[in-house]
Scaffold this motif. Structure first.
Motif, PDB file in Angstrom:
ATOM      1  N   GLU A 130       6.193 -22.467 -33.302  1.00 26.21           N
ATOM      2  CA  GLU A 130       6.920 -23.600 -32.725  1.00 26.21           C
ATOM      3  C   GLU A 130       6.101 -24.889 -32.733  1.00 26.21           C
ATOM      4  O   GLU A 130       6.655 -25.985 -32.820  1.00 26.21           O
ATOM      5  N   ASP A 131       4.789 -24.753 -32.651  1.00 24.34           N
ATOM      6  CA  ASP A 131       3.925 -25.927 -32.587  1.00 24.34           C
ATOM      7  C   ASP A 131       3.235 -26.231 -33.919  1.00 24.34           C
ATOM      8  O   ASP A 131       2.322 -27.071 -33.969  1.00 24.34           O
ATOM      9  N   ALA A 132       3.651 -25.557 -34.989  1.00 21.27           N
ATOM     10  CA  ALA A 132       3.061 -25.826 -36.303  1.00 21.27           C
ATOM     11  C   ALA A 132       3.270 -27.287 -36.681  1.00 21.27           C
ATOM     12  O   ALA A 132       4.229 -27.938 -36.242  1.00 21.27           O
ATOM     13  N   GLN A 133       2.383 -27.814 -37.499  1.00 12.90           N
ATOM     14  CA  GLN A 133       2.475 -29.192 -37.977  1.00 12.90           C
ATOM     15  C   GLN A 133       2.798 -29.162 -39.472  1.00 12.90           C
ATOM     16  O   GLN A 133       1.983 -28.732 -40.286  1.00 12.90           O
ATOM     17  N   ILE A 134       4.004 -29.644 -39.817  1.00 15.60           N
ATOM     18  CA  ILE A 134       4.540 -29.495 -41.165  1.00 15.60           C
ATOM     19  C   ILE A 134       4.905 -30.874 -41.716  1.00 15.60           C
ATOM     20  O   ILE A 134       5.604 -31.647 -41.044  1.00 15.60           O
ATOM     21  N   GLY A 135       4.444 -31.185 -42.926  1.00 20.66           N
ATOM     22  CA  GLY A 135       4.807 -32.476 -43.494  1.00 20.66           C
ATOM     23  C   GLY A 135       4.357 -32.601 -44.938  1.00 20.66           C
ATOM     24  O   GLY A 135       3.552 -31.814 -45.426  1.00 20.66           O
ATOM     25  N   ASP A 136       4.878 -33.606 -45.624  1.00 26.44           N
ATOM     26  CA  ASP A 136       4.516 -33.796 -47.030  1.00 26.44           C
ATOM     27  C   ASP A 136       3.183 -34.537 -47.168  1.00 26.44           C
ATOM     28  O   ASP A 136       2.275 -34.086 -47.842  1.00 26.44           O
ATOM     29  N   GLU A 137       3.053 -35.707 -46.569  1.00 26.75           N
ATOM     30  CA  GLU A 137       1.796 -36.452 -46.441  1.00 26.75           C
ATOM     31  C   GLU A 137       1.240 -37.045 -47.727  1.00 26.75           C
ATOM     32  O   GLU A 137       0.193 -37.698 -47.696  1.00 26.75           O
ATOM     33  N   HIS A 138       1.883 -36.854 -48.876  1.00 27.46           N
ATOM     34  CA  HIS A 138       1.343 -37.465 -50.093  1.00 27.46           C
ATOM     35  C   HIS A 138       1.288 -38.990 -49.978  1.00 27.46           C
ATOM     36  O   HIS A 138       0.327 -39.619 -50.423  1.00 27.46           O
ATOM     37  N   MET A 139       2.324 -39.579 -49.377  1.00 26.51           N
ATOM     38  CA  MET A 139       2.353 -41.038 -49.249  1.00 26.51           C
ATOM     39  C   MET A 139       1.220 -41.556 -48.379  1.00 26.51           C
ATOM     40  O   MET A 139       0.754 -42.686 -48.550  1.00 26.51           O
ATOM     41  N   ASN A 173       7.210 -30.529 -36.044  1.00 26.28           N
ATOM     42  CA  ASN A 173       6.714 -29.248 -35.547  1.00 26.28           C
ATOM     43  C   ASN A 173       7.669 -28.131 -35.954  1.00 26.28           C
ATOM     44  O   ASN A 173       8.717 -28.367 -36.575  1.00 26.28           O
ATOM     45  N   GLY A 174       7.326 -26.905 -35.604  1.00 26.08           N
ATOM     46  CA  GLY A 174       8.142 -25.766 -36.016  1.00 26.08           C
ATOM     47  C   GLY A 174       9.537 -25.795 -35.435  1.00 26.08           C
ATOM     48  O   GLY A 174      10.503 -25.390 -36.089  1.00 26.08           O
ATOM     49  N   ARG A 175       9.664 -26.296 -34.202  1.00 25.57           N
ATOM     50  CA  ARG A 175      10.996 -26.362 -33.574  1.00 25.57           C
ATOM     51  C   ARG A 175      11.902 -27.318 -34.340  1.00 25.57           C
ATOM     52  O   ARG A 175      13.079 -27.032 -34.565  1.00 25.57           O
ATOM     53  N   TRP A 185      13.360 -19.710 -38.722  1.00 25.34           N
ATOM     54  CA  TRP A 185      13.119 -19.201 -37.386  1.00 25.34           C
ATOM     55  C   TRP A 185      11.815 -19.808 -36.876  1.00 25.34           C
ATOM     56  O   TRP A 185      10.831 -19.866 -37.611  1.00 25.34           O
ATOM     57  N   ALA A 186      11.813 -20.287 -35.645  1.00 28.76           N
ATOM     58  CA  ALA A 186      10.597 -20.769 -35.005  1.00 28.76           C
ATOM     59  C   ALA A 186      10.320 -19.914 -33.776  1.00 28.76           C
ATOM     60  O   ALA A 186      11.233 -19.646 -32.985  1.00 28.76           O
TER      61      ALA A 186
END
Length: 266
Positions: A130-139, A173-175, A185-186
């Motif tokens: 649920e608290d994972a940090q997810i993103g593309d970030e290339h920019m 985040n995962g949520r 699923w989170a």
């Protein structure tokens, strides 16, 4: 298998592949990508009965993307031909996940950014802390993706949301990933491993041919007009019926169950 990747085949017909470079937040270098592709393609060997593959990471990250330090120190970053070969290696590894007959689950703990997100997008299902940090970030680094996020993310969550995350580089985040349909699923972090494995084991109880066919049909749904997709589904179901005793057994079991329920109600 390289020490940067751990592979465990479980009796439940599940293969768990663990990225094992915690000191680099499981960033992807050339040897790790090659080992990942090999570990996935091995699952299709006739003597193996692997129906689900789980991809996870050790330490505080699922995967922090490409290993920029390795790219610089190995000379790949400053050699256009070598850089292109490494991009091809990444795309080949991710394509192996998409084309595998097995259902592939990404189990996201901690950070899944840039190439880490692209790795997860190549999987069929995502279970996230649920608290994972997810993103593309290339920019954020004035880079462009080469592992598929510009193509897979819009297909996964729609163009408007995808453009927001692709152009800002912001994390979710995962949520939030579950809410917008990126994650299936989170769950709370302490439950992640158990929840992912339970899901994998549940899926692995189904017939291998049926799982492979379902994956093929669902992925083709993103490419085909509805009319063509429905025709494909009809043909796949007919072929599976004639080739697999598991389907007939399943129908018979269902019919017997219905008959038993009807007798009990009478």
């Amino acid at each position: 298998m390289t020490h940067s990747l751990l592979v465990e085949d479980q009796p439940s017909r599940v293969r768990v592949i663990t990225l094992n470079r915690p000191e680099r937040m499981n960033a992807l270098d050339g040897p790790t990508l090659a080992a990942l592709e090999l570990a996935v393609r091995e699952c299709s060997e006739p003597e193996r009965d692997i129906r689900v593959i789980v991809i996870r990471g050790t330490g505080r990250a699922f995967c922090a993307g490409s290993d920029l330090k390795w790219l610089a120190e190995s000379g790949v970053l400053h050699d256009p031909a070598a850089h292109l070969r490494n991009q091809d290696r990444m795309q080949s590894a991710f394509e192996a996940l998409e084309s595998a007959r097995q259902i592939v689950i990404a189990s996201i703990n901690g950070y899944a950014v840039a190439g880490g997100l692209e790795l997860a997008l190549a999987c069929d299902l995502i279970v996230a802390d649920e608290d994972a940090q997810i993103g593309d970030e290339h920019m954020r680094k004035n880079l462009l993706p080469s592992g598929g996020s510009s193509q897979r993310l819009p297909r996964k969550i729609g163009m408007a949301r995808a453009m927001y995350y692709l152009t800002t580089g912001r994390r979710m985040n995962g949520r939030e990933a579950e809410r917008i349909g990126l994650a299936s699923w989170a769950v709370p972090g302490p439950e992640l491993d158990a929840a992912t494995l339970a899901l994998a084991q549940d899926i692995a109880t189904s017939d291998a041919h049926a799982l492979a066919s379902m994956k093929f049909m669902a992925r083709r749904a993103l490419e085909l007009p509805l009319k063509d997709g429905l025709q494909m589904e009809r043909w796949m179901q007919f072929r599976y019926r004639n080739e697999s005793p598991a389907m007939l057994a399943g129908v018979q079991q269902f019919v017997s169950g219905e008959a038993s329920s009807a007798s009990a109600s009478n």
